[in-house]
Scaffold this motif. Sequence first.
Motif, PDB file in Angstrom:
ATOM      1  N   TYR A 262       5.060 -28.040  47.573  1.00 18.64           N
ATOM      2  CA  TYR A 262       5.902 -26.851  47.667  1.00 18.64           C
ATOM      3  C   TYR A 262       5.068 -25.655  48.084  1.00 18.64           C
ATOM      4  CZ  TYR A 262       3.856 -25.651  43.119  1.00 18.64           C
ATOM      5  OH  TYR A 262       2.973 -25.368  42.104  1.00 18.64           O
ATOM      6  N   ARG A 263       5.752 -24.631  48.575  1.00 18.25           N
ATOM      7  CA  ARG A 263       5.144 -23.338  48.875  1.00 18.25           C
ATOM      8  C   ARG A 263       5.747 -22.326  47.911  1.00 18.25           C
ATOM      9  NH1 ARG A 263       3.115 -23.651  54.402  1.00 18.25           N
ATOM     10  NH2 ARG A 263       3.746 -25.670  55.260  1.00 18.25           N
ATOM     11  N   GLU A 264       4.917 -21.411  47.452  1.00 22.17           N
ATOM     12  CA  GLU A 264       5.404 -20.443  46.472  1.00 22.17           C
ATOM     13  C   GLU A 264       4.944 -19.042  46.821  1.00 22.17           C
ATOM     14  OE1 GLU A 264       5.345 -19.609  41.632  1.00 22.17           O
ATOM     15  OE2 GLU A 264       4.114 -21.205  42.481  1.00 22.17           O
ATOM     16  N   ARG A 265       5.863 -18.087  46.728  1.00 23.22           N
ATOM     17  CA  ARG A 265       5.509 -16.685  46.780  1.00 23.22           C
ATOM     18  C   ARG A 265       5.691 -16.124  45.380  1.00 23.22           C
ATOM     19  NH1 ARG A 265       8.975 -12.181  49.889  1.00 23.22           N
ATOM     20  NH2 ARG A 265      10.093 -12.266  47.911  1.00 23.22           N
ATOM     21  N   PRO A 266       4.617 -15.686  44.751  1.00 20.83           N
ATOM     22  CA  PRO A 266       4.717 -15.217  43.370  1.00 20.83           C
ATOM     23  C   PRO A 266       5.652 -14.019  43.254  1.00 20.83           C
ATOM     24  CG  PRO A 266       2.424 -15.581  43.995  1.00 20.83           C
ATOM     25  CD  PRO A 266       3.237 -15.664  45.246  1.00 20.83           C
TER      26      PRO A 266
ATOM     27  N   PRO B 123      13.431 -17.410  39.292  1.00 24.22           N
ATOM     28  CA  PRO B 123      12.956 -17.962  40.561  1.00 24.22           C
ATOM     29  C   PRO B 123      14.100 -18.353  41.485  1.00 24.22           C
ATOM     30  CG  PRO B 123      12.046 -19.165  38.669  1.00 24.22           C
ATOM     31  CD  PRO B 123      13.095 -18.257  38.145  1.00 24.22           C
TER      32      PRO B 123
ATOM     33  N   VAL C 236      14.794 -21.086  44.268  1.00 22.37           N
ATOM     34  CA  VAL C 236      14.271 -22.370  44.745  1.00 22.37           C
ATOM     35  C   VAL C 236      15.039 -22.763  45.999  1.00 22.37           C
ATOM     36  CG1 VAL C 236      13.887 -24.801  44.201  1.00 22.37           C
ATOM     37  CG2 VAL C 236      13.588 -23.060  42.421  1.00 22.37           C
TER      38      VAL C 236
ATOM     39  N   SER D 109       9.430 -26.990  54.095  1.00 24.30           N
ATOM     40  CA  SER D 109       9.266 -25.736  53.355  1.00 24.30           C
ATOM     41  C   SER D 109       8.863 -24.575  54.261  1.00 24.30           C
ATOM     42  CB  SER D 109       8.230 -25.910  52.247  1.00 24.30           C
ATOM     43  OG  SER D 109       6.954 -26.256  52.783  1.00 24.30           O
TER      44      SER D 109
ATOM     45  N   ARG E 194      10.400 -14.118  43.091  1.00 25.99           N
ATOM     46  CA  ARG E 194       9.598 -15.348  43.132  1.00 25.99           C
ATOM     47  C   ARG E 194      10.366 -16.399  43.918  1.00 25.99           C
ATOM     48  NH1 ARG E 194       7.895 -19.187  37.936  1.00 25.99           N
ATOM     49  NH2 ARG E 194       6.486 -20.589  39.085  1.00 25.99           N
TER      50      ARG E 194
ATOM     51  N   ILE F 266      10.291 -20.282  45.660  1.00 26.24           N
ATOM     52  CA  ILE F 266       9.669 -21.606  45.725  1.00 26.24           C
ATOM     53  C   ILE F 266      10.444 -22.432  46.738  1.00 26.24           C
ATOM     54  CG2 ILE F 266       9.163 -23.726  44.443  1.00 26.24           C
ATOM     55  CD1 ILE F 266       9.333 -21.708  41.906  1.00 26.24           C
TER      56      ILE F 266
ATOM     57  N   TRP G  29      10.486 -26.149  48.455  1.00 25.24           N
ATOM     58  CA  TRP G  29       9.847 -27.465  48.352  1.00 25.24           C
ATOM     59  C   TRP G  29       9.860 -28.194  49.679  1.00 25.24           C
ATOM     60  CZ3 TRP G  29      12.661 -32.029  45.472  1.00 25.24           C
ATOM     61  CH2 TRP G  29      13.857 -32.352  46.114  1.00 25.24           C
TER      62      TRP G  29
ATOM     63  N   MET H  76       6.359 -27.366  36.824  1.00 24.53           N
ATOM     64  CA  MET H  76       6.078 -25.945  37.037  1.00 24.53           C
ATOM     65  C   MET H  76       6.465 -25.091  35.833  1.00 24.53           C
ATOM     66  SD  MET H  76       7.258 -25.432  41.011  1.00 24.53           S
ATOM     67  CE  MET H  76       6.478 -23.804  41.130  1.00 24.53           C
TER      68      MET H  76
END
Length: 280
Positions: free
Chosen positions: A9-13, A18, A20, A29, A44, A46, A48, A80
């Motif tokens: 997955y890629r995530e931007r905090p 969240p 998704v 993704s 946030r 996420i 996938w 997670m």
Amino acid sequence: MKISGPVAYRERPGRGMPLVALHGIGSNSAGFAELLPHLPQSCRVIAWDAPGYGASQPLAADWPVAANYAEALAGLLDRMGIDRAILLGHSLGTLMAAAFARRWPDRVEALVLASCALGHGVSPGAALSEGAKARIDELQALGPEAFAAKRAPRLVRDPDGHPEVVALVASNMAQVRMPGYGQAARMLASGRLLDDLAALAVPASVIVGTGDMMTPPQANRRAHKAIPGRIRGPLIELPGAGHAIYQQEPAAFARALAACLDQTLPVANSVQAASQGMTG
């Protein structure tokens, strides 16, 4: 990109609930990269890689159903430490998102479905639907790059006028591979989105491009109508977009997403409060 167990997955905090994002059958993704700058920086996000896409391992079943992808998503969220999220599904991702929300409504704050893939309603193991078989045959005959070059223009409204969007869509699609794509095509063949939507207990909205030739507006109107009335959010049709809706019109899509959540999150809170009152 991060890998958690078998799913990447890629995530931007960010803060708060969240978001998704679940991509479609010809993407991954990275396809959400154009959308991110138009979402609140505090959010946030996420995205996938579905099983069999990107760095994610394929599922064990040769013919998985939407519930199998939902189980993989539940496993990722467990790893997670995410108990509850907003789900954004696009195209094939709408089948995954709806299956997840139907099984685990307590884990979904709200559901936003873009370019709804209704599924073909084929029983697993039966003869493949014509559309699903054609996808698999084309990929095997052409290879990923030629396959993407042929299909990508169909996902963009006025492709001749938007070559940069076609190139972006083709770049993501050229990364598909077997067995993941074949599994996804078979899941599409057996999908029954309307059944899952009718059984929802989670507020849900629909966004579609008026120029979508793959999952046309009338199909999305059917999906929207299938959502139970008390939890049915808005149906928003974007005139400038085709199937690749958040890549062709990312700013307009972000505004539509915000409008959907503005209307459905209060509903989600009231539904949750009522549920707690009944069990308290």
